[in-house]
Write a protein that holds these residues in place. Structure first.
Motif, PDB file in Angstrom:
ATOM      1  N   UNK A   5       1.297  -1.504   0.132  1.00 42.63           N
ATOM      2  CA  UNK A   5       0.320   0.123   0.272  1.00 42.63           C
ATOM      3  C   UNK A   5       1.023   1.430  -0.249  1.00 42.63           C
ATOM      4  N   UNK A   6       0.640   2.190  -0.245  1.00 43.10           N
ATOM      5  CA  UNK A   6       1.306   3.142  -0.402  1.00 43.10           C
ATOM      6  C   UNK A   6      -0.018   4.529   0.167  1.00 43.10           C
ATOM      7  N   UNK A   7       0.915   4.718   0.979  1.00 40.12           N
ATOM      8  CA  UNK A   7      -0.375   6.482   1.925  1.00 40.12           C
ATOM      9  C   UNK A   7       0.933   7.212   1.817  1.00 40.12           C
ATOM     10  N   UNK A   8       0.020   8.498   1.143  1.00 41.51           N
ATOM     11  CA  UNK A   8       0.157  10.398   1.333  1.00 41.51           C
ATOM     12  C   UNK A   8      -0.195  10.604   2.851  1.00 41.51           C
ATOM     13  N   UNK A   9       0.415  11.167   3.815  1.00 42.99           N
ATOM     14  CA  UNK A   9       0.095  12.093   4.685  1.00 42.99           C
ATOM     15  C   UNK A   9      -0.415  13.376   4.590  1.00 42.99           C
ATOM     16  N   UNK A  10      -1.110  13.922   4.397  1.00 40.81           N
ATOM     17  CA  UNK A  10      -1.628  15.705   3.443  1.00 40.81           C
ATOM     18  C   UNK A  10      -1.960  16.511   5.006  1.00 40.81           C
ATOM     19  N   UNK A  11      -2.214  17.555   4.056  1.00 37.98           N
ATOM     20  CA  UNK A  11      -2.614  18.561   5.313  1.00 37.98           C
ATOM     21  C   UNK A  11      -3.822  18.188   5.913  1.00 37.98           C
ATOM     22  N   UNK A  12      -4.683  19.342   7.072  1.00 33.94           N
ATOM     23  CA  UNK A  12      -6.257  19.364   6.957  1.00 33.94           C
ATOM     24  C   UNK A  12      -6.991  19.882   5.137  1.00 33.94           C
ATOM     25  N   UNK A  13      -7.947  19.040   4.928  1.00 30.92           N
ATOM     26  CA  UNK A  13      -8.426  19.041   3.831  1.00 30.92           C
ATOM     27  C   UNK A  13      -8.490  20.853   3.642  1.00 30.92           C
ATOM     28  N   UNK A  14      -9.032  21.528   4.638  1.00 29.33           N
ATOM     29  CA  UNK A  14      -9.506  23.188   4.366  1.00 29.33           C
ATOM     30  C   UNK A  14      -8.421  23.997   3.325  1.00 29.33           C
ATOM     31  N   UNK A  15      -7.495  23.218   4.045  1.00 25.39           N
ATOM     32  CA  UNK A  15      -5.891  24.259   3.211  1.00 25.39           C
ATOM     33  C   UNK A  15      -6.266  23.706   1.920  1.00 25.39           C
ATOM     34  N   UNK A  16      -6.886  23.235   1.165  1.00 27.61           N
ATOM     35  CA  UNK A  16      -7.138  22.985   0.057  1.00 27.61           C
ATOM     36  C   UNK A  16      -8.054  23.431  -0.680  1.00 27.61           C
ATOM     37  N   UNK A  17      -9.383  23.897   0.155  1.00 22.94           N
ATOM     38  CA  UNK A  17     -10.465  24.682  -0.477  1.00 22.94           C
ATOM     39  C   UNK A  17     -10.235  25.905  -1.089  1.00 22.94           C
ATOM     40  N   UNK A  18     -11.223  25.351  -2.078  1.00 24.88           N
ATOM     41  CA  UNK A  18     -11.230  26.216  -3.477  1.00 24.88           C
ATOM     42  C   UNK A  18     -10.871  26.015  -4.813  1.00 24.88           C
ATOM     43  N   UNK A  19      -9.478  25.013  -4.278  1.00 29.33           N
ATOM     44  CA  UNK A  19      -8.943  24.483  -5.422  1.00 29.33           C
ATOM     45  C   UNK A  19      -9.275  22.991  -5.958  1.00 29.33           C
ATOM     46  N   UNK A  20      -9.422  23.044  -7.083  1.00 25.09           N
ATOM     47  CA  UNK A  20     -10.009  22.303  -8.305  1.00 25.09           C
ATOM     48  C   UNK A  20      -8.856  20.806  -8.328  1.00 25.09           C
ATOM     49  N   UNK A  21      -9.890  19.946  -8.657  1.00 31.20           N
ATOM     50  CA  UNK A  21      -8.956  18.961  -8.951  1.00 31.20           C
ATOM     51  C   UNK A  21      -8.710  18.765 -10.471  1.00 31.20           C
ATOM     52  N   UNK A  22      -7.146  17.389 -11.204  1.00 31.48           N
ATOM     53  CA  UNK A  22      -8.347  17.412 -12.114  1.00 31.48           C
ATOM     54  C   UNK A  22      -9.257  16.766 -13.132  1.00 31.48           C
ATOM     55  N   UNK A  23      -9.903  16.877 -13.461  1.00 32.28           N
ATOM     56  CA  UNK A  23     -10.598  16.126 -13.994  1.00 32.28           C
ATOM     57  C   UNK A  23     -10.882  14.825 -13.827  1.00 32.28           C
ATOM     58  N   UNK A  24      -9.882  13.981 -14.455  1.00 27.90           N
ATOM     59  CA  UNK A  24      -9.177  12.954 -14.400  1.00 27.90           C
ATOM     60  C   UNK A  24      -9.486  12.122 -12.264  1.00 27.90           C
TER      61      UNK A  24
END
Length: 296
Positions: A5-24
């Motif tokens: 398994x590959x796990x990514x540790x990420x900051x809290x989701x609100x830090x990415x608020x308003x940022x749209x992911x790639x469609x895929x």
């Protein structure tokens, strides 16, 4: 790597608020398994991937061992340089640790504090400008101070537990704040437009643990706390080899950077069966697992 398994540790989701992911990527995440919400905070996030025995997180001792290799026979407490601001009835902790000090500046600030803490038998030292330490007898009973990420923005005195062990530390912090307020180096920093170091923050107390064990075999990080845990566990960073992988991306605040540099390459590796799944672990407790069995 076929069953790992590959796990990514990420900051809290609100830090990415308003940022749209790639469609895929948005489609893939939409079909990913949403994991149960777990405890929030950086320490709780690390506890999901690291086991420590005894079950306490003495991060001061671990980072001291990483910084100075002398933590074994004592108890340690971080007493990091901090900046606070007095407001209506509170003293708010606004910054702590990395305040842009040089080693020479840290040594100057620590000089009068060494006398203060030395008089009560707790030698203070700053082997790193951002990480200051109090050395205590191994059997010392320390208050349970909250981790730094939960204390930032709060009243610094509200972080002390409401018991008798905290009274002495409140008094010491008051004296340290007075000493730092009167330090000429802080006047120079204010003139230069820099934050004065006008307080300390105590946290991470305890002795070195008997055992540190990661749930992943391969870890990639720039974080000193994880590096300290790895060092005590006898692990080194490595990109090659078999087994589960843990990649620390908590400093990333631009979702597109994470996508391009980490997530999209990982999805391609998942498609070629190099991993069994990809887990996104956010520090607010949310998590998503991407598997090849999901309909993409």
């Amino acid at each position: 790597m076929g069953n790992s398994k590959l796990t990514f540790l990420l900051t809290e989701r609100r830090r990415f608020s308003g940022q749209k992911p790639d469609a895929n990527v948005a489609k893939i995440l939409g079909q990913a398994d949403k994991l149960p919400i777990l405890n929030s905070g950086e320490q709780a996030q690390l506890e999901r991937h690291v086991s420590i025995l005894p079950r306490r997180w003495p991060l001061a001792a671990l980072t001291r061992q990483y910084d100075a290799k002398d933590a074994e026979h004592y108890s340690w407490l971080r007493a990091d340089p901090a900046h606070v601001r007095a407001e209506m009835g509170v003293v708010r902790l606004l910054a702590c640790g990395d305040l842009g000090l040089t080693q020479a500046e840290a040594d100057e600030l620590v000089k009068p504090l060494k006398i203060l803490f030395g008089d009560v038998g707790f030698p203070l030292s700053a082997p790193n400008p951002s990480r200051w330490y109090l050395m205590l007898p191994k059997e010392s009973k320390l208050p349970e101070f909250p981790s730094l990420d939960t204390a930032i923005g709060a009243d610094i005195f509200s972080q002390f537990p409401a018991d008798d062990t905290a009274k002495r530390w409140r008094a010491l912090l008051n004296e340290a704040q007075i000493t730092l307020h009167n330090h000429p180096l802080n006047a120079e920093r204010i003139q230069k437009g820099l934050l004065p170091v006008n307080s300390l923050y105590f946290w991470g107390g305890g002795i070195l643990p008997d055992q540190v064990k990661f749930h992943a075999e391969r870890i990639k990080t720039d974080d000193v706390i994880i590096k300290s845990l790895m060092s005590h566990a006898g692990l080194k960073q490595q990109d090659d080899g078999d087994g589960a992988a843990l990649v620390d991306c908590r400093t990333i605040r631009d979702w597109s950077v994470f996508e391009l540099e980490y997530l999209l390459p990982a999805i391609n590796e998942l498609k070629s069966n190099q991993y069994t799944s990809i887990v996104l672990d956010f520090s607010d407790g949310a998590g998503f697992e991407i598997k090849t069995s999901q309909k993409w």
